[in-house]
Design a protein around this motif. Structure first.
Motif, PDB file in Angstrom:
ATOM      1  N   TRP A   1       0.723  -1.291   0.128  1.00 11.76           N
ATOM      2  CA  TRP A   1       0.103   0.000   0.095  1.00 11.76           C
ATOM      3  C   TRP A   1       0.929   1.328   0.087  1.00 11.76           C
ATOM      4  O   TRP A   1       1.647   1.178   0.584  1.00 11.76           O
ATOM      5  CB  TRP A   1      -0.824   0.026   1.245  1.00 11.76           C
ATOM      6  N   GLN A   2       0.554   2.189  -0.805  1.00  9.97           N
ATOM      7  CA  GLN A   2       1.069   3.548  -0.826  1.00  9.97           C
ATOM      8  C   GLN A   2       0.194   4.784  -0.072  1.00  9.97           C
ATOM      9  O   GLN A   2      -1.046   4.473  -0.197  1.00  9.97           O
ATOM     10  CB  GLN A   2       1.332   3.878  -2.266  1.00  9.97           C
ATOM     11  N   PHE A   3       1.057   5.514   0.787  1.00 11.09           N
ATOM     12  CA  PHE A   3       0.105   6.627   1.328  1.00 11.09           C
ATOM     13  C   PHE A   3       0.641   7.885   1.130  1.00 11.09           C
ATOM     14  O   PHE A   3       1.790   7.873   0.603  1.00 11.09           O
ATOM     15  CB  PHE A   3       0.362   6.365   2.857  1.00 11.09           C
TER      16      PHE A   3
ATOM     17  N   PRO B   1     -10.934  -0.363   1.571  1.00 12.18           N
ATOM     18  CA  PRO B   1     -10.207  -1.660   1.999  1.00 12.18           C
ATOM     19  C   PRO B   1     -10.805  -2.492   2.954  1.00 12.18           C
ATOM     20  O   PRO B   1     -11.373  -2.054   4.120  1.00 12.18           O
ATOM     21  CB  PRO B   1      -8.765  -1.224   2.318  1.00 12.18           C
ATOM     22  N   PRO B   2     -10.954  -3.916   3.137  1.00  9.51           N
ATOM     23  CA  PRO B   2     -11.615  -4.820   4.129  1.00  9.51           C
ATOM     24  C   PRO B   2     -10.627  -4.787   5.617  1.00  9.51           C
ATOM     25  O   PRO B   2      -9.516  -4.331   5.345  1.00  9.51           O
ATOM     26  CB  PRO B   2     -11.465  -6.096   3.504  1.00  9.51           C
TER      27      PRO B   2
ATOM     28  N   PRO C   1      -9.704   6.112   0.038  1.00 12.15           N
ATOM     29  CA  PRO C   1      -9.806   6.199   1.511  1.00 12.15           C
ATOM     30  C   PRO C   1      -8.869   6.825   2.472  1.00 12.15           C
ATOM     31  O   PRO C   1      -7.595   7.017   2.183  1.00 12.15           O
ATOM     32  CB  PRO C   1      -9.792   4.631   1.842  1.00 12.15           C
ATOM     33  N   LEU C   2      -9.292   7.244   3.611  1.00 11.48           N
ATOM     34  CA  LEU C   2      -8.391   7.998   4.595  1.00 11.48           C
ATOM     35  C   LEU C   2      -8.389   7.429   5.785  1.00 11.48           C
ATOM     36  O   LEU C   2      -9.452   6.568   6.419  1.00 11.48           O
ATOM     37  CB  LEU C   2      -9.141   9.474   4.792  1.00 11.48           C
ATOM     38  N   ILE C   3      -7.047   7.062   6.247  1.00 13.85           N
ATOM     39  CA  ILE C   3      -6.916   6.185   7.754  1.00 13.85           C
ATOM     40  C   ILE C   3      -5.970   7.090   8.589  1.00 13.85           C
ATOM     41  O   ILE C   3      -5.155   7.897   8.203  1.00 13.85           O
ATOM     42  CB  ILE C   3      -6.270   4.885   7.139  1.00 13.85           C
TER      43      ILE C   3
ATOM     44  N   VAL D   1      -3.279  12.795   8.753  1.00 12.59           N
ATOM     45  CA  VAL D   1      -3.685  11.595   8.393  1.00 12.59           C
ATOM     46  C   VAL D   1      -3.406  11.281   7.338  1.00 12.59           C
ATOM     47  O   VAL D   1      -2.562  11.810   6.534  1.00 12.59           O
ATOM     48  CB  VAL D   1      -5.351  11.589   8.560  1.00 12.59           C
ATOM     49  N   PHE D   2      -3.695   9.845   6.850  1.00 11.95           N
ATOM     50  CA  PHE D   2      -3.065   9.399   5.437  1.00 11.95           C
ATOM     51  C   PHE D   2      -4.126   8.934   4.567  1.00 11.95           C
ATOM     52  O   PHE D   2      -5.155   8.360   4.671  1.00 11.95           O
ATOM     53  CB  PHE D   2      -2.209   8.312   5.749  1.00 11.95           C
ATOM     54  N   LEU D   3      -3.893   9.279   3.188  1.00 11.31           N
ATOM     55  CA  LEU D   3      -4.763   8.721   2.283  1.00 11.31           C
ATOM     56  C   LEU D   3      -4.261   7.419   1.507  1.00 11.31           C
ATOM     57  O   LEU D   3      -2.788   7.692   1.308  1.00 11.31           O
ATOM     58  CB  LEU D   3      -4.924   9.847   1.249  1.00 11.31           C
ATOM     59  N   ILE D   4      -5.026   6.240   1.333  1.00  8.40           N
ATOM     60  CA  ILE D   4      -4.228   5.444   0.547  1.00  8.40           C
ATOM     61  C   ILE D   4      -4.420   5.538  -0.946  1.00  8.40           C
ATOM     62  O   ILE D   4      -5.469   5.877  -1.408  1.00  8.40           O
ATOM     63  CB  ILE D   4      -5.169   4.003   1.032  1.00  8.40           C
ATOM     64  N   THR D   5      -3.436   5.780  -1.440  1.00  4.40           N
ATOM     65  CA  THR D   5      -3.077   6.070  -3.026  1.00  4.40           C
ATOM     66  C   THR D   5      -3.124   4.991  -3.831  1.00  4.40           C
ATOM     67  O   THR D   5      -3.541   4.862  -4.870  1.00  4.40           O
ATOM     68  CB  THR D   5      -1.846   6.763  -3.386  1.00  4.40           C
ATOM     69  N   GLU D   6      -2.467   3.965  -3.431  1.00  4.18           N
ATOM     70  CA  GLU D   6      -2.468   2.613  -4.070  1.00  4.18           C
ATOM     71  C   GLU D   6      -2.400   1.388  -3.207  1.00  4.18           C
ATOM     72  O   GLU D   6      -1.817   1.471  -1.965  1.00  4.18           O
ATOM     73  CB  GLU D   6      -1.069   2.637  -4.800  1.00  4.18           C
TER      74      GLU D   6
END
Lengths: 263, 145
Positions: free
Chosen positions: A111-113, A221-222, A140-142, A257-262
């Motif tokens: 995963w890339q953030f 993502p699950p 998504p934002l995590i 916070v972090f965005l999941i880019t990939e």
């Protein structure tokens, strides 16, 4: 009940002007304007959010009431410079801390953030990255391995979010009990950190303390953590039961916070 | 000064509204300007207020401007037929505008915010009665526009 022609004329002029601005904005012709104004506004909102979270009425009052002398003003100038440096260091430190937490979280290595700053305006949440950084709708934002929400609108340098905590948001979830049983349900945001999981089949076993995680779909993502069950509401002869839950993180307290880019 | 004060008022209130106090002050300002100023001046301030609000809150640029100008227009139309002398009529106008604006822009509807706005508008009504009380006797309550 008739208005003078002049009033109607000017109303139509302003209406036309307003719709033209909306139209040009939709076409992206006002991108230059957003690029020009948004960086300043982002820092303004980030600072005001930071101030709101650390508001000290007494400290502010004494500062305004204190006598002004030359010595104090010199010192204040130095303090202001140092505060600027300190706030920069604090921002870096916060980013490092958040990145460390993210690295420690049990997430897939591929995963890339993208680290982003989150801030609130009225009742909406925004991040300080937009089209310029390649942000896309639905990302998504995590925070660590906790799912916070997703991007629903992308502008030049900012993006609007729909957070799990916001009223009206819906996320399909699984409820994991200590025995490994997984019940399915829909998490509905109620504002703040309280939420509700509905449409859980009545025959499923759900207990206080169970963990609510994302079920996963095209954009989410699950198995990302969401909340903990606080109370189960079960009624006789009902097909579904409900659960009152408490979200694991209050987004208003977060800055990075972090965005999941990939993925 | 005729331009500077309203401009700073709009700028200041939209800044406060979007940063520290999420209360829709600009809605009050649009209502008061609509009552106290003639077209096209009131339209101009409503339009600018909307633009500043959209700018500071990263909303669809121009959307609030269109809504505020329309509010101003319909309030002028409303005053042709009905009076705003009674506090209940003032409250009615504010509540309808507040709900409509919140619904159109997807803004959260908060009872406490509505009550604060109502308090501010009613206070303005008591302080600046001439804005709300029409002075046209026989003709009814028509406002000279």
């Amino acid at each position: 009940m008739k208005l003078p022609g002049k009033t109607i004329f000017w109303y139509l002029v302003f209406l036309l002007l307003g719709f033209s601005i909306i139209f040009f904005n939709q076409l992206g012709w006002l991108g230059w304007w957003q690029r020009l104004t948004q960086p300043t506004l982002i820092s303004l909102h980030s600072s005001s959010n930071h101030l709101k979270n650390n508001f000290n009425l007494f400290g502010d009052a004494t500062r305004f009431c204190s006598d002004q002398s030359e010595r104090i003003s010199v010192l204040e100038e130095e303090v202001a410079q140092l505060t600027g440096v300190l706030s920069q260091l604090e921002a870096c430190q916060e980013e490092i801390k958040a990145t460390r937490r993210l690295l420690g979280a049990p997430l897939p290595a591929e995963w890339q953030f993208l680290p982003v700053k989150i801030f609130k305006i009225e009742s909406s949440f925004f991040i300080d990255q937009g089209k310029k950084a390649g942000v896309e709708l639905g990302w998504p934002l995590i925070y660590e391995n906790v799912y916070l929400g997703k991007v629903i609108e992308v502008q030049e340098q900012v993006s609007k979010l729909e957070l799990v905590s916001q009223e009206g948001s819906k996320v399909s979830t699984k409820i994991k009990s200590t025995e490994g049983i997984q019940a399915k349900g829909i998490l509905n945001g109620l504002g703040k950190i309280q939420a509700e999981v509905s449409q859980i089949l009545a025959q499923e076993t759900v207990e206080k303390g169970d963990l609510v995680v994302t079920a996963g779909d095209e954009s989410i993502p699950p198995d990302l953590a969401l909340a903990k069950v606080e109370e189960v509401i079960k009624e006789k002869n009902e097909v579904y039961q409900k659960a009152k839950v408490r979200l694991l993180i209050d987004p208003e307290q977060l800055t990075i916070v972090f965005l999941i880019t990939e993925r | 000064m005729k331009i500077v004060i309203p401009l700073f008022l709009i700028l200041g209130l939209s800044l406060i509204q979007t940063t520290f106090l999420p209360i829709n002050f600009l809605l009050i300002l649009v209502i008061v300007f609509s009552l106290g100023k003639k077209a096209p001046e009131s339209f101009l301030w409503a339009f600018l207020g909307g633009l500043f609000l959209d700018l500071f809150s990263f909303k669809q640029f121009g959307f609030s401007a269109v809504i505020f100008v329309s509010f101003d227009f319909f309030l002028k139309l409303y005053r042709q037929r009905f009076s705003l002398d009674h506090p209940l009529m003032v409250s009615f106008v504010l509540i309808v505008s507040y709900l409509l604006y919140s619904w159109l822009t997807g803004r959260e509807i908060r009872v406490w915010e509505g009550l604060i706005l109502l308090f501010i508008l009613l206070s303005i009504r008591f302080l600046r009665k001439e804005l709300f009380f029409s002075s046209l006797g026989k003709e009814g309550n028509r406002l000279k526009l």
